[in-house]
Design a protein around this motif. Structure first.
Motif, PDB file in Angstrom:
ATOM      1  N   VAL A 149       0.816  -1.220   0.000  1.00  0.00           N
ATOM      2  CA  VAL A 149       0.000   0.000   0.000  1.00  0.00           C
ATOM      3  C   VAL A 149       0.850   1.271   0.000  1.00  0.00           C
ATOM      4  N   ASN A 150       1.898   1.304   0.812  1.00  0.00           N
ATOM      5  CA  ASN A 150       2.648   2.555   0.996  1.00  0.00           C
ATOM      6  C   ASN A 150       3.215   3.140  -0.300  1.00  0.00           C
ATOM      7  N   PRO A 151       3.850   2.349  -1.182  1.00  0.00           N
ATOM      8  CA  PRO A 151       4.376   2.926  -2.423  1.00  0.00           C
ATOM      9  C   PRO A 151       3.275   3.415  -3.381  1.00  0.00           C
ATOM     10  N   LEU A 152       2.059   2.890  -3.215  1.00  0.00           N
ATOM     11  CA  LEU A 152       0.957   3.292  -4.090  1.00  0.00           C
ATOM     12  C   LEU A 152       0.156   4.467  -3.524  1.00  0.00           C
ATOM     13  N   ASN A 153       0.531   4.928  -2.339  1.00  0.00           N
ATOM     14  CA  ASN A 153      -0.226   5.968  -1.637  1.00  0.00           C
ATOM     15  C   ASN A 153       0.085   7.338  -2.236  1.00  0.00           C
ATOM     16  N   GLU A 154      -0.453   7.566  -3.430  1.00  0.00           N
ATOM     17  CA  GLU A 154      -0.240   8.821  -4.148  1.00  0.00           C
ATOM     18  C   GLU A 154      -1.569   9.533  -4.334  1.00  0.00           C
ATOM     19  N   LYS A 155      -1.523  10.853  -4.355  1.00  0.00           N
ATOM     20  CA  LYS A 155      -2.760  11.649  -4.439  1.00  0.00           C
ATOM     21  C   LYS A 155      -3.494  11.453  -5.765  1.00  0.00           C
ATOM     22  N   SER A 156      -2.772  11.033  -6.801  1.00  0.00           N
ATOM     23  CA  SER A 156      -3.398  10.910  -8.118  1.00  0.00           C
ATOM     24  C   SER A 156      -4.020   9.544  -8.364  1.00  0.00           C
ATOM     25  N   ILE A 157      -4.019   8.689  -7.329  1.00  0.00           N
ATOM     26  CA  ILE A 157      -4.568   7.335  -7.462  1.00  0.00           C
ATOM     27  C   ILE A 157      -5.568   7.090  -6.338  1.00  0.00           C
ATOM     28  N   ILE A 158      -6.703   6.501  -6.684  1.00  0.00           N
ATOM     29  CA  ILE A 158      -7.648   6.041  -5.675  1.00  0.00           C
ATOM     30  C   ILE A 158      -7.254   4.627  -5.260  1.00  0.00           C
ATOM     31  N   LEU A 159      -7.093   4.405  -3.967  1.00  0.00           N
ATOM     32  CA  LEU A 159      -6.861   3.076  -3.423  1.00  0.00           C
ATOM     33  C   LEU A 159      -8.039   2.717  -2.534  1.00  0.00           C
ATOM     34  N   ALA A 160      -8.621   1.536  -2.744  1.00  0.00           N
ATOM     35  CA  ALA A 160      -9.759   1.110  -1.936  1.00  0.00           C
ATOM     36  C   ALA A 160      -9.802  -0.406  -1.913  1.00  0.00           C
ATOM     37  N   GLY A 161     -10.416  -0.962  -0.870  1.00  0.00           N
ATOM     38  CA  GLY A 161     -10.557  -2.406  -0.769  1.00  0.00           C
ATOM     39  C   GLY A 161     -10.618  -2.852   0.669  1.00  0.00           C
ATOM     40  N   GLY A 162     -10.120  -4.073   0.928  1.00  0.00           N
ATOM     41  CA  GLY A 162     -10.182  -4.603   2.280  1.00  0.00           C
ATOM     42  C   GLY A 162      -9.591  -5.997   2.370  1.00  0.00           C
ATOM     43  N   GLN A 163      -9.697  -6.559   3.567  1.00  0.00           N
ATOM     44  CA  GLN A 163      -9.178  -7.891   3.838  1.00  0.00           C
ATOM     45  C   GLN A 163     -10.295  -8.918   3.647  1.00  0.00           C
ATOM     46  N   VAL A 164     -10.044  -9.932   2.813  1.00  0.00           N
ATOM     47  CA  VAL A 164     -11.046 -10.960   2.505  1.00  0.00           C
ATOM     48  C   VAL A 164     -10.648 -12.288   3.150  1.00  0.00           C
ATOM     49  N   GLU A 165     -11.551 -13.264   3.082  1.00  0.00           N
ATOM     50  CA  GLU A 165     -11.229 -14.599   3.601  1.00  0.00           C
ATOM     51  C   GLU A 165     -10.166 -15.267   2.732  1.00  0.00           C
ATOM     52  N   SER A 166     -10.401 -15.269   1.424  1.00  0.00           N
ATOM     53  CA  SER A 166      -9.484 -15.938   0.499  1.00  0.00           C
ATOM     54  C   SER A 166      -9.830 -15.514  -0.918  1.00  0.00           C
ATOM     55  N   PHE A 167      -8.965 -15.886  -1.858  1.00  0.00           N
ATOM     56  CA  PHE A 167      -9.357 -15.718  -3.256  1.00  0.00           C
ATOM     57  C   PHE A 167      -9.435 -17.090  -3.893  1.00  0.00           C
ATOM     58  N   THR A 168     -10.404 -17.262  -4.776  1.00  0.00           N
ATOM     59  CA  THR A 168     -10.655 -18.564  -5.381  1.00  0.00           C
ATOM     60  C   THR A 168     -10.272 -18.619  -6.848  1.00  0.00           C
ATOM     61  N   SER A 169     -10.209 -17.470  -7.501  1.00  0.00           N
ATOM     62  CA  SER A 169      -9.876 -17.423  -8.926  1.00  0.00           C
ATOM     63  C   SER A 169      -8.934 -16.276  -9.200  1.00  0.00           C
ATOM     64  N   LEU A 170      -7.945 -16.552 -10.019  1.00  0.00           N
ATOM     65  CA  LEU A 170      -7.104 -15.505 -10.584  1.00  0.00           C
ATOM     66  C   LEU A 170      -6.529 -16.103 -11.855  1.00  0.00           C
ATOM     67  N   THR A 171      -7.311 -16.027 -12.931  1.00  0.00           N
ATOM     68  CA  THR A 171      -6.993 -16.807 -14.118  1.00  0.00           C
ATOM     69  C   THR A 171      -5.852 -16.227 -14.941  1.00  0.00           C
ATOM     70  N   SER A 172      -5.308 -15.072 -14.532  1.00  0.00           N
ATOM     71  CA  SER A 172      -4.163 -14.546 -15.261  1.00  0.00           C
ATOM     72  C   SER A 172      -2.887 -15.301 -14.890  1.00  0.00           C
ATOM     73  N   GLU A 173      -2.992 -16.224 -13.907  1.00  0.00           N
ATOM     74  CA  GLU A 173      -1.827 -17.020 -13.546  1.00  0.00           C
ATOM     75  C   GLU A 173      -2.289 -18.410 -13.133  1.00  0.00           C
ATOM     76  N   ASN A 174      -1.340 -19.292 -12.912  1.00  0.00           N
ATOM     77  CA  ASN A 174      -1.677 -20.649 -12.480  1.00  0.00           C
ATOM     78  C   ASN A 174      -1.981 -20.656 -10.988  1.00  0.00           C
ATOM     79  N   THR A 175      -3.226 -20.947 -10.634  1.00  0.00           N
ATOM     80  CA  THR A 175      -3.599 -20.965  -9.221  1.00  0.00           C
ATOM     81  C   THR A 175      -3.888 -22.391  -8.753  1.00  0.00           C
ATOM     82  N   SER A 176      -3.319 -23.382  -9.437  1.00  0.00           N
ATOM     83  CA  SER A 176      -3.565 -24.759  -9.018  1.00  0.00           C
ATOM     84  C   SER A 176      -2.996 -25.013  -7.625  1.00  0.00           C
ATOM     85  N   ALA A 177      -1.901 -24.302  -7.311  1.00  0.00           N
ATOM     86  CA  ALA A 177      -1.360 -24.388  -5.959  1.00  0.00           C
ATOM     87  C   ALA A 177      -1.961 -23.253  -5.140  1.00  0.00           C
ATOM     88  N   GLN A 178      -3.103 -23.485  -4.607  1.00  0.00           N
ATOM     89  CA  GLN A 178      -3.820 -22.459  -3.847  1.00  0.00           C
ATOM     90  C   GLN A 178      -3.025 -22.089  -2.597  1.00  0.00           C
TER      91      GLN A 178
END
Length: 312
Positions: A149-178
């Motif tokens: 977060v800290n390096p992205l903390n710039e005034k010209s960028i909106i940062l938003a989100g939160g802490q989740v339980e887990s992620f189940t899909s990220l098809t831009s990479e191999n997630t077979s090893a969860q």
């Protein structure tokens, strides 16, 4: 998905833990069996084009605007099965891409060159970054999130989100090893000069209808165009009806009062990322005297608007 006439290029889906690990009826054995979250994720991905970027998250609760119309009333679903999928087609002038940073147990220092590889540095068109930490209970997870977060903390960028339980899909990479024993950050980055965005933080003192609506008035004052715009709500599991003395749907209702035609999506999670900030150029909602914003919170709600440009 049978009625979708524009192929999605990027998909963000979020469901509560019950939806992904609940029971389903096994017809061959005539009894219920425990669903595997990976099975559910693969079944969803098979419905989508092979080249589609998919990011799937599991959270304790869901915020969703029911299908049919953007003016439908958004719902805070704190218990029970619920979920949603946002399908983004190719949009002229807008680039949306997924990214994933996982904590390297062998190296305490994060290699910031990975930001450039993910399009998060040296990208003058970067406007919004939605960040989602997973396995936040693991040792070192909070420190690692700060490193992202800290390096992205710039005034010209909106940062938003939160802490989740887990992620189940990220098809831009191999997630077979969860990453069962790892922690990290996944997310979506929105780039394009036509994108406008704003966030407001509802802190612990926002505890009734009046103060919730005052926060929405700040968001309204950002003057983000409301057509072709999505709202996101990232709230702590400690908020909702417990925080508002058993009154349900307080924050979603306050959002709808000021943004009746903007659909709202999001989740209840284990920590929030965001602050009061607006990006339409470099204007910010409040003057911070060049001090870095505090972006990591607990027992708060972050409300975000993302405008994807005018539709032709």
């Amino acid at each position: 998905l049978q009625k979708v006439h524009v192929l999605p290029q990027t998909v963000l889906y979020i469901a509560d833990a019950e939806t992904f690990s609940g029971h389903e009826e096994c017809h061959e054995q005539k009894k219920a069996r425990k669903r595997n979250s990976k099975e559910t994720a693969l079944a969803l991905e098979k419905l989508l084009p092979k080249r589609c970027q998919v990011l799937g998250l599991v959270t304790p609760g869901i915020v969703v605007t029911p299908m049919g119309s953007s003016s439908n009333q958004p719902q805070e679903v704190e218990e029970g099965e619920a979920g949603f999928a946002l399908l983004f087609p190719k949009i002229d002038g807008v680039k949306i891409h997924t990214f994933h940073f996982s904590k390297d147990v062998k190296n305490r220092v994060f290699d910031e060159s990975k930001f450039a590889e993910a399009g998060l540095k040296n990208n003058p068109d970067l406007r919004v970054v939605l960040l989602f930490g997973y396995n936040s209970w693991k040792s070192g997870a909070t420190r690692f999130l700060h490193q992202i977060v800290n390096p992205l903390n710039e005034k010209s960028i909106i940062l938003a989100g939160g802490q989740v339980e887990s992620f189940t899909s990220l098809t831009s990479e191999n997630t077979s090893a969860q990453p069962g024993d790892a922690c990290g950050v996944v997310g979506l980055a929105f780039s394009g000069p036509q994108i406008q965005s704003a966030t407001v933080l509802l802190d612990q003192d926002v505890a009734d209808e009046r103060t919730a609506e005052a926060a929405m008035q700040r968001l309204k004052a950002a003057n983000i165009p409301e057509h072709n715009t999505i709202g996101f709500m990232f709230a702590c599991v400690g908020r909702g009806y417990r925080h508002y003395k058993t009154k349900r749907n307080m924050e979603a209702d306050a959002f709808r009062k000021f943004f009746p035609n903007v659909p709202l999506f999001g989740f209840f999670g284990h920590g929030e990322i965001g602050c009061d900030r607006i990006v339409t150029g470099n204007f910010v909602l409040r003057e911070c005297n060049d001090i870095k914003d505090d972006l990591l919170h607990g027992y708060t709600t972050v409300m975000t608007l993302i405008h994807l440009g005018s539709t032709k």
